[in-house]
Design a protein around this motif. Structure first.
Motif, short mmCIF file in Angstrom:
data_model
loop_
_atom_site.label_atom_id
_atom_site.label_comp_id
_atom_site.label_asym_id
_atom_site.label_seq_id
_atom_site.Cartn_x
_atom_site.Cartn_y
_atom_site.Cartn_z
N ALA A 106 0.84 -1.20 0.00
CA ALA A 106 0.00 0.00 0.00
C ALA A 106 0.87 1.25 0.00
CB ALA A 106 -0.92 0.00 1.21
N TYR A 107 1.52 1.45 -1.10
CA TYR A 107 2.41 2.59 -1.23
C TYR A 107 1.62 3.83 -1.54
CZ TYR A 107 7.36 1.71 -1.03
OH TYR A 107 8.63 1.52 -0.60
N ASN A 108 1.88 4.88 -0.86
CA ASN A 108 1.15 6.09 -1.18
C ASN A 108 2.09 7.12 -1.78
OD1 ASN A 108 -1.14 7.47 -1.52
ND2 ASN A 108 -1.38 8.10 0.61
N VAL A 109 2.63 6.79 -2.92
CA VAL A 109 3.50 7.75 -3.57
C VAL A 109 2.73 8.39 -4.71
CG1 VAL A 109 5.93 7.31 -3.14
CG2 VAL A 109 4.61 5.66 -4.43
N LYS A 110 2.15 9.50 -4.42
CA LYS A 110 1.29 10.16 -5.38
C LYS A 110 1.66 11.63 -5.44
CE LYS A 110 -3.40 9.84 -6.81
NZ LYS A 110 -4.79 9.99 -6.46
N TRP A 111 1.45 12.20 -6.58
CA TRP A 111 1.67 13.62 -6.74
C TRP A 111 0.74 14.40 -5.79
CZ3 TRP A 111 -1.48 17.69 -8.56
CH2 TRP A 111 -0.79 18.88 -8.88
N ARG B 54 9.86 11.44 -5.57
CA ARG B 54 10.10 10.14 -6.18
C ARG B 54 9.62 10.13 -7.62
NH1 ARG B 54 9.80 5.19 -2.13
NH2 ARG B 54 10.93 6.15 -0.44
N ARG B 55 10.25 9.25 -8.39
CA ARG B 55 9.93 9.14 -9.80
C ARG B 55 8.43 8.92 -10.04
NH1 ARG B 55 13.89 4.87 -12.05
NH2 ARG B 55 12.46 3.66 -10.84
N GLN B 56 7.82 8.13 -9.14
CA GLN B 56 6.40 7.78 -9.31
C GLN B 56 5.50 9.00 -9.26
OE1 GLN B 56 8.60 6.33 -7.34
NE2 GLN B 56 8.03 4.27 -6.71
N THR B 57 5.95 10.07 -8.61
CA THR B 57 5.09 11.24 -8.52
C THR B 57 5.44 12.27 -9.59
OG1 THR B 57 6.47 12.52 -7.05
CG2 THR B 57 5.03 10.91 -6.02
N ILE B 87 -2.56 10.70 -17.08
CA ILE B 87 -1.81 10.83 -15.82
C ILE B 87 -2.37 11.99 -15.00
CG2 ILE B 87 0.49 11.00 -14.79
CD1 ILE B 87 1.64 10.30 -17.54
N LEU B 88 -2.64 13.10 -15.68
CA LEU B 88 -3.23 14.25 -14.98
C LEU B 88 -4.55 13.85 -14.32
CD1 LEU B 88 -2.71 17.15 -17.55
CD2 LEU B 88 -1.58 16.89 -15.36
N PHE B 89 -5.31 13.09 -15.06
CA PHE B 89 -6.61 12.67 -14.54
C PHE B 89 -6.43 11.81 -13.30
CE2 PHE B 89 -10.23 9.76 -14.40
CZ PHE B 89 -11.26 10.69 -14.30
N ASN B 90 -5.50 10.88 -13.36
CA ASN B 90 -5.26 9.99 -12.21
C ASN B 90 -4.75 10.74 -10.99
OD1 ASN B 90 -6.04 7.63 -13.41
ND2 ASN B 90 -4.00 7.15 -14.21
N GLU B 91 -4.06 11.83 -11.26
CA GLU B 91 -3.46 12.55 -10.14
C GLU B 91 -4.39 13.62 -9.54
OE1 GLU B 91 1.26 11.93 -11.05
OE2 GLU B 91 0.34 13.83 -11.62
#
Lengths: 174, 93
Positions: A106-111, B54-57, B87-91
């Motif tokens: 459950a990684y929460n790495v989100k923008w 991080r790369r993922q964000t 990607i914009l939508f998901n974020e």
């Protein structure tokens, strides 16, 4: 190469492993990390080769823990973790007839959107060795996570990664 | 120059972010680019920050950078380009 094999910490980890003495001469013969790894895998027996891979993974994990989590793994633990990874893998494979189920951590790495009344600009750089190009991308979003503006730029020739990334930032600020 | 309010920068190149936030200088090409960034920063982005993520964000910028490799020249896009739409939508939060 330094990180995995030559660094004092890594050498200590390798020295815990008996089978390593039969292959450590390969290190002196080759400069390239890929060559070292694949030559070693050819020499080792199947079982030892598996453990060799797991140890490499565990050393890399140690490095990640240090950089990302500021956790320092002691050398004995790094070796034991490699061994238990291999044992767990074998145990998991030996369970027959069970359905395969994947669980993602459950990684929460989100923008995360910018704070109020601010904008956020994400920047990244991509490299193409075959085309000898460096690509720069940036995207600005506002406090409501709405798209404001994106920019792309591209230049040649290729440069070192950290130089390219720094140019990305410069281009975004300019 | 961006005619916006306060902009914070995010990137996944740790070395660059560390260099920007340190007072160390060097005379390499890299050091030179960093000091140019610092000059711009102190002139126009006083209240901004440059942060490591991080790369993922940082996927939006990553996709744009990859797309940039196949675009002939510098582009400013004021409408959402296809390559980052999902990607914009998901974020969105």
């Amino acid at each position: 190469m330094h990180l995995l094999f030559k660094c004092v910490g890594s050498r200590n980890i390798w020295s815990i492993w008996n089978a390593y003495y039969s292959v450590n001469h390969i290190l002196d013969g080759y400069q390239d990390i890929k060559e070292v790894i694949f030559k070693t895998l050819k020499v080792l027996q199947h079982e030892d080769a598996s453990l060799f891979d797991c140890i490499i993974w565990s050393i890399w994990k140690q490095r990640n823990n240090k950089i990302w989590k500021e956790v320092i793994d002691v050398q004995g633990f790094v070796f034991d973790r490699a061994k238990s990874l291999l044992e767990d893998w074998k145990a998991a494979r030996s369970i027959q007839g069970s359905t395969v189920r994947r669980e993602y951590p459950a990684y929460n790495v989100k923008w995360i959107k910018p704070r109020s009344e601010r904008f956020k600009c994400n920047i990244d750089t991509a490299f193409s060795e075959t085309e000898n190009l460096v690509g720069i991308g940036m995207c600005i979003r506002d406090e409501n996570d709405h798209f404001v503006l994106a920019r792309t730029d591209c230049f040649s020739p290729m440069c070192e990664v950290h130089v390219g990334e720094a140019l990305g930032l410069l281009s975004a600020m300019d | 120059m961006l005619q916006l309010g306060t902009v914070d920068f995010e990137m996944d190149a740790k070395r660059v972010v560390d260099s920007i936030n340190s007072s160390h200088t060097d005379v390499t090409e890299y050091g030179n680019i960093i000091s140019n960034c610092k000059t711009l920063f102190s002139q126009f982005y006083e209240n901004s920050c440059v942060e490591f993520v991080r790369r993922q964000t940082n996927e939006v910028a990553h996709s744009l950078a990859k797309a940039a490799l196949s675009l002939a020249s510098f582009q400013i896009l004021v409408t959402i380009p296809n390559c980052i739409e999902h990607i914009l939508f998901n974020e969105m939060q």
